[in-house]
Design an enzyme around this catalytic site. Structure first.
Site, mmCIF file in Angstrom:
data_model
loop_
_atom_site.group_PDB
_atom_site.id
_atom_site.type_symbol
_atom_site.label_atom_id
_atom_site.label_comp_id
_atom_site.label_asym_id
_atom_site.label_seq_id
_atom_site.Cartn_x
_atom_site.Cartn_y
_atom_site.Cartn_z
ATOM 1 N N GLY A 223 5.568 -23.947 -5.970
ATOM 2 C CA GLY A 223 4.693 -24.728 -6.830
ATOM 3 C C GLY A 223 5.000 -26.205 -6.738
ATOM 4 N N GLY A 224 4.244 -26.998 -7.476
ATOM 5 C CA GLY A 224 4.412 -28.433 -7.435
ATOM 6 C C GLY A 224 5.762 -28.898 -7.937
ATOM 7 N N ASP A 339 -2.660 -25.061 -19.704
ATOM 8 C CA ASP A 339 -2.815 -24.716 -18.284
ATOM 9 C C ASP A 339 -3.073 -23.220 -18.127
ATOM 10 O OD1 ASP A 339 -3.014 -25.383 -15.602
ATOM 11 O OD2 ASP A 339 -0.890 -25.017 -15.210
#
Length: 546
Positions: A223-224, A339
């Site tokens: 992931g980021g 989110d």
């Protein structure tokens, strides 16, 4: 049998990975031997040689008043403590009221003495005062004995005082270190909550060994803000470890936020946080392992989505609803997830959904209903318009994301993946046109060959009520639960969805397969409130089975 309070100590050096299995066998052997002891003692010791020719020594014992089974259970629990906190260490010990064990890479006991039961004390004969003597040697010896006694009387209290001072200093230092950790980790929390959070802290080497040094074979996703790895503790428990990127500027902030929130959340539809690790630049979150991956890897796969009949999809929708109600209404503080999306819904072996990834969540007071931010984070397509353009968020922001998610579950398609020839349209536009033209059934996934059509259509209706442009018109999660559980509740007519884009594409449009979801973040001000730049910043944007 008593297992608390307990104390544990460990050697800061690490043992080689090839020696772990030999040590495990040694500890299991002495555990069984100690437990099988008699009523006078339950005690065992031994050593083993590793493949690298290193010798490991170990010793275990229980108080003799407990049974063989209780002794075995006590030592097994002590092994679990060691497996959690210092599994990879060269040496360590765990001391509990009813049992004790220790292991080292050097002999810390004398095998010639530990094999013998202590001898009874000798019988002391009566003491008689000797008659006076004029012998100078005896007088000299008496004088020396008197001096020695005086020295002992003086020195012993001094040493005892020094030891006491050192002990108090160590206690104060430990207390100061804990206070610093508390203030850094979860500021503003009360002492009980802080202590609870500290009890979740894992030793870094324990996690490193559990994940095989974060090997690629154990990597579940990227992931980021970092990667996710599968791991296994000494007792066989499987875990998922989120390792934040060292160079991630937002990593520490998201890490502390997630620990603060998730450590206090307990609900069957929320992923369970087992612990965390703070060591140097390392930031780790340890979660329960959820074997069936995230929802997006099932519902958007043309083959796997066939596994999800309507009953299972309906169960997932209801489970997500209950998880959000807990966050919005039933937890100690109101929490806005910010989110909510298919990749942040994990599915366990019973197909129960678990909301995950609270790195972007916002915590509200009980009476607070909305907030503002200049830092917009989330995933395009799931974000409510008032949040994406102006930074305004509330429980209705999560409701909007939930509505998009419901429409995705019903259609089996991503929110902006519709293609027909040269034209492309997003899920909300397509759903709204089908609704207006009375062809909402065109939205239903063709893979759904069974299930109640009325129930499916009702979910489409609820999804459209959640994504309305007017915030006040959107449903609350409590109202959604009532509508899902009772057909006697009349559903209002939905209005046009937010971000609806007019298009000349007809309602007979076929559904395509194209992934164009983007994770976005922006630092916006009043003059640039509608400008959004694409970035991959979700804490876990792509998750594989875990």
């Amino acid at each position: 049998m008593e297992t608390s309070p307990f104390s544990s100590f460990y050697n800061i050096n690490n043992i080689s990975s090839s020696a772990l299995e030999e040590r495990r066998k040694l500890l299991e052997s002495i555990r069984r031997e100690a437990a099988a002891g008699g009523s006078l003692r339950k005690f065992a010791f031994g050593n083993t040689t590793t493949p690298t020719f290193q010798t490991i020594y170990a010793l275990a014992q229980c108080t003799p008043d407990i049974s063989e089974q209780k002794c075995s259970e006590c030592l097994t629990g002590a092994f679990g403590v060691f497996g959690k906190y210092f599994y990879g260490s060269e040496g360590g010990l765990v001391d509990q009221p009813s049992c004790f064990f220790r292991f080292e890479v050097y002999p810390f006991y004398d095998p010639t003495t530990v094999t013998q039961l202590p001898s009874p004390p000798p019988i002391t004969p009566p003491i008689h005062s000797p008659p006076p003597s004029t012998n100078t040697t005896n007088t000299s010896q008496g004088s020396k004995s008197s001096k020695s006694r005086t020295v002992i009387i003086i020195v012993v209290p001094i040493i005892a005082s020094l030891v006491l001072v050192m002990f108090m200093g160590i206690c104060l230092r430990v207390r100061k270190a804990k206070k610093k950790l508390r203030s850094n980790l979860i500021p503003g929390q009360d002492a009980d909550e802080i202590g609870s959070a500290e009890s979740l802290q894992f030793n870094f080497d324990t996690i490193r060994i559990a994940t095989d040094d974060f090997s690629e074979a154990n990597k579940l996703g990227q992931g980021g803000f970092g990667s996710v790895y599968k791991g296994r503790f000494f007792n066989g428990e499987e875990i998922a470890v989120k390792r934040l990127s060292v160079n991630s500027g937002q990593g520490d902030l998201e890490f502390k936020n997630e620990v603060l929130l998730v450590a206090k959340l307990q609900h069957r539809n929320l992923v369970r946080l087992l612990g965390f690790c703070l060591e140097g630049v390392e930031r780790l979150l340890i979660y329960e392992f959820v074997p069936n991956a995230s929802l997006d890897h099932i519902i958007f796969d043309p083959i796997k989505r066939a596994q999800l009949d309507w009953d299972r999809r309906y169960k997932i929708i209801v489970g997500i609803t209950r998880g959000l109600i807990y966050l919005h209404e039933d937890s100690r503080l109101r929490i806005i997830h910010r989110d909510l999306k298919a990749s942040n819904i994990l599915i366990d072996e019973e197909m129960t959904p678990k909301i995950s990834d609270f790195g972007m969540a916002k915590l509200f007071g009980v009476d607070q209903t909305q907030g503002n931010t200049s830092r917009i984070v989330g995933t395009y397509g799931y974000m409510a318009p008032e949040y994406a353009m102006h930074g305004h968020f509330s429980v209705k922001s999560d409701v909007y994301s939930f509505g998009v998610l419901v429409l995705e579950i019903v259609s089996g398609q991503k929110n902006n993946s519709f293609r027909h020839g040269e034209n492309m349209e997003d899920l909300l536009s397509y759903a709204w046109k089908c609704w207006k033209e009375g062809t909402a059934s065109n939205l239903i996934d063709p893979a759904l060959t069974n299930g109640s059509r009325n129930e499916i259509m009702r979910c489409i209706h609820i999804g459209l009520l959640c994504v309305q442009e007017n915030i006040a018109d959107r449903l609350t999660m409590n109202a959604i639960v009532l509508m899902l559980n009772s057909y006697s509740v009349t559903l209002p007519v939905p209005s046009q969805p937010a971000f609806f884009r007019d298009s000349n594409v007809g309602s007979d449009m076929t559904l395509g397969w194209k992934n164009s979801s983007e994770v976005i973040t922006t630092e916006s001000d009043r003059s640039k409130s509608s400008s959004i730049k694409a970035h991959d910043v979700s804490l876990i944007t792509e998750v594989y089975p875990r």
